[in-house]
Design an enzyme around this catalytic site. Structure first.
Site, short mmCIF file in Angstrom:
data_model
loop_
_atom_site.label_atom_id
_atom_site.label_comp_id
_atom_site.label_asym_id
_atom_site.label_seq_id
_atom_site.Cartn_x
_atom_site.Cartn_y
_atom_site.Cartn_z
N HIS A 174 0.99 -1.30 -0.07
CA HIS A 174 -0.23 -0.01 0.06
C HIS A 174 0.97 1.72 0.29
CE1 HIS A 174 -3.69 -2.98 1.59
NE2 HIS A 174 -3.34 -1.84 0.85
N HIS A 176 -3.58 3.88 -2.58
CA HIS A 176 -3.44 2.17 -2.58
C HIS A 176 -3.28 2.23 -1.23
CE1 HIS A 176 -2.26 -2.12 -3.23
NE2 HIS A 176 -2.94 -1.89 -3.76
N HIS A 215 -4.74 -5.96 -11.94
CA HIS A 215 -4.95 -4.40 -11.07
C HIS A 215 -3.51 -4.00 -11.01
CE1 HIS A 215 -2.97 -7.36 -8.31
NE2 HIS A 215 -3.31 -6.71 -7.57
#
Length: 475
Positions: free
Chosen positions: A205, A236, A398
DNA sequence: ATGTAC
C-alpha cells in the site's frame, strides 16, 4: 493436479476441463508472464476455482496472476446464483475492497518547483498514517458511527465534510456498495476498524505523487480529467484490520458449514457457501460493509493529500476515479445466450466497463471506465479503459503482480540501499519501515509495462495514460 | 493483506 496449458493465442492460454473441474481455466498472459517460480501454485489455483459449485464460462486469470489464499490473486470467477452458485471469501481476499484511487492536481510537472515538491513530500510524510496497527485520520466515536460508515462508505465521509459531492460521481457505485449489513460485521472487526479510518496500512500500500508521462488516447484521458505532464496522486489501500477480521470470521463459518451444503473442495481455502443461503448472504452483507470501509478509507486519505497540496503548492486535487480490486459483486451477464444473475469474484482484478455501459457516470460514457493499474515502487503506473468483448465478465488486471516472496525480497536488498537508489533516480521516498520497503523492491514484481501491454493485447482493456512516480509515501 | 499466532 498437474496443469497442462494450451496456447490459444499469444495472450490467451487454456487449462482443459478435467477431473472435478466444471469449466475450463483461461489465463490471459504472455509466455513471459506465466507464473514460473518453483512452488508457485497460481495455475493450480485457477483449476481449483473451476471446481466451485455453479461456476460458469471459465475460471479466469489476469496477466498479473500470482499465488494467493485459495484463489489466485489476479483471479476472476463467476457463479450462477439461481443454480446453486457459491460465494467464497477466498475469492475476494483478506483485504476486502483493497483498491486504487487516482486524483489529478491543478498543475503540471513543469510548474512544480523543487522547494514546493519538498514541502509537499514532507507534509505527506508527516500527516499520512501508515504502517501496521497505529491510528487513522478519523477516530470514530463508537460502533453506531461505524454502522453508518459501513452503509455509507465514501458517501458517509463526504457527508461529514471529508470531501466534495463530485468525488462520489467518480467512485465505483457512487462510493457505497448496496447491501451492506453492519450486523454481520463482528464486534471484534468493528473494534479493529474504529481507529484506522484514513490509514494506508503496510505491504504494497502507498500514496504516490506521480506525473503523466505519456497519453496513448488523449480523448479518453481528457474525459478522465488527465492532461499531458499533469501532476497526480495515486492511493492504494484497503479495509485494514476490519476487512481482515470479516474475512477471517466468515471463512471459519463457511468452512464449518461445507458439509451442510454437500460441497467438496480440492482446497479448504476455497471455503464457500451458496450465495442463496444464510452464510452466503451474511458474508456478502459483511463484505459490502467492509468494502464501504475501504472506500471511506481512501476518501479520508484523499483529503489528507488535498490539505498537503493546498498548503505546499496552493492547488487542489480532482478525483479521476476510485476502484476496488478485491470484491464479489452481483451482476447480470449473458451466458449461453441468456442473461443470468451472477456472483462475480474479482480478487486482484478490477471491473473494466466498456464505453456506453449504463453503470458509468454520464461524463465517462464515451470513454469507458478508468482502469487503474499501479506499478510497484519506482516504476510506472497505467490508466486503461474498458473494451467491448471482454469475456472475463468485463474484468482487467490490477497491478504488477508479485513474483518473489517477501522473504526472498529481503535477501536481495536492504531498505536503506533501496531508498538511496530510488532517490538517486529522482523518486522521493518516505518509508514506514526499512524492512517493509525492502520487501517491496521492484525486483519482486513483474514488469508493469509488460503487464499493461499484455492486458491490451489480450483485449481486456486499452491503454490511456502512463504515469511515472515523483515521490512515494510507503505503507 | 493482517494487533505477521487462539
Amino acid at each position: 493436479m498437474e496443469i497442462v496449458l494450451t496456447e490459444e493465442t499469444p495472450y490467451r492460454f487454456r487449462i482443459e476441463e478435467r477431473e472435478a473441474m466444471r469449466v475450463p481455466g483461461v489465463v490471459f498472459a504472455s509466455r513471459e508472464l506465466l507464473p514460473q517460480a518453483a512452488g508457485d501454485k497460481a495455475l493450480e489455483q485457477v483449476a481449483n476455482v473451476a471446481t466451485l459449485p455453479g461456476v460458469v464460462r471459465a475460471s479466469y486469470a489476469m496477466p498479473d496472476v500470482h499465488w494467493g489464499y485459495g484463489f489466485p490473486i489476479g483471479g476472476v470467477a463467476a457463479t450462477d446464483i439461481d443454480e446453486g452458485g457459491v460465494v467464497s471469501p477466498g475469492g475476494v481476499g483478506f483485504d476486502i475492497s483493497c483498491g486504487v484511487r487516482l486524483l489529478a492536481a491543478g498543475l503540471t510537472r513543469a510548474e512544480l518547483d523543487p522547494g514546493g515538491f519538498q514541502r509537499l513530500m514532507d507534509i505527506l510524510g508527516r500527516t499520512v498514517p501508515r504502517g501496521m496497527g497505529r491510528g487513522g485520520l478519523w477516530e470514530l466515536p463508537g460502533p453506531d458511527a461505524m454502522d453508518d460508515l459501513l452503509v455509507g462508505g465514501a458517501r458517509y465521509a463526504v457527508e461529514h465534510g471529508h470531501g466534495v459531492p463530485r468525488d462520489l460521481e467518480r467512485c465505483e457505485d457512487s462510493g457505497a456498495l448496496e447491501g451492506a449489513a453492519p450486523g454481520e460485521v463482528s464486534r471484534r472487526a468493528v473494534e479493529r476498524g474504529l481507529g484506522q479510518v484514513g490509514s494506508l496500512g503496510s505491504g504494497n500500500h502507498f500514496l504516490e505523487v506521480q506525473a503523466v508521462d505519456h497519453l496513448y488516447d488523449p480523448d479518453a484521458a481528457a474525459a478522465f480529467g488527465l492532461r499531458p505532464d499533469q501532476v497526480c496522486v495515486m492511493i492504494h489501500c484497503g479495509s485494514r484490520g476490519l476487512g481482515h477480521q470479516v474475512c477471517t470470521d466468515h471463512v471459519k463459518v463457511m468452512d464449518r458449514a461445507l458439509h451442510r451444503y454437500g460441497i467438496h473442495l480440492p482446497d479448504r481455502q476455497l471455503a464457500c457457501a451458496p450465495v442463496d443461503s444464510a452464510p452466503g448472504r451474511n458474508y456478502l452483507g459483511a463484505m459490502a460493509a467492509a468494502a464501504n470501509y475501504g472506500r471511506a478509507n481512501r476518501q479520508l486519505l484523499s483529503e489528507a493529500a488535498r490539505r498537503a497540496f493546498t498548503t505546499a503548492l496552493g492547488t487542489g486535487l480532482d478525483l479521476v476515479y476510485d476502484i476496488s480490486h478485491n470484491m464479489a459483486k452481483v451482476e447480470t451477464h449473458e451466458v449461453d445466450g441468456r442473461p443470468r444473475r451472477l456472483c462475480v469474484h474479482r480478487k486482484g482484478a478490477t471491473r473494466a466497463l466498456p464505453p456506453g455501459d449504463p453503470d458509468l457516470p454520464e461524463d465517462l460514457a464515451g470513454a469507458g471506465q478508468p482502469v487503474l493499474v499501479p506499478g510497484t515502487m519506482g516504476t510506472a503506473s497505467y490508466v486503461m479503459t474498458g473494451l467491448p468483448g471482454n469475456d472475463a465478465f468485463r474484468s482487467a488486471c490490477h497491478g504488477a503482480g508479485r513474483v518473489m516472496s517477501r522473504h526472498q525480497a529481503l535477501r536481495t536488498v536492504r531498505g536503506e540501499r533501496l531508498r538511496a537508489d530510488l532517490e538517486s533516480k529522482g523518486v522521493a521516498v518516505r518509508p514506514s519501515s526499512w524492512r517493509g520497503l525492502a520487501e517491496e523492491t521492484p525486483e519482486a514484481y513483474k514488469d508493469v509495462d509488460v503487464v499493461a501491454d499484455v492486458t491490451e493485447g489480450a483485449g481486456l482493456a486499452r491503454l490511456v495514460a502512463r504515469l511515472v512516480p515523483l515521490g512515494v509515501v510507503k505503507g
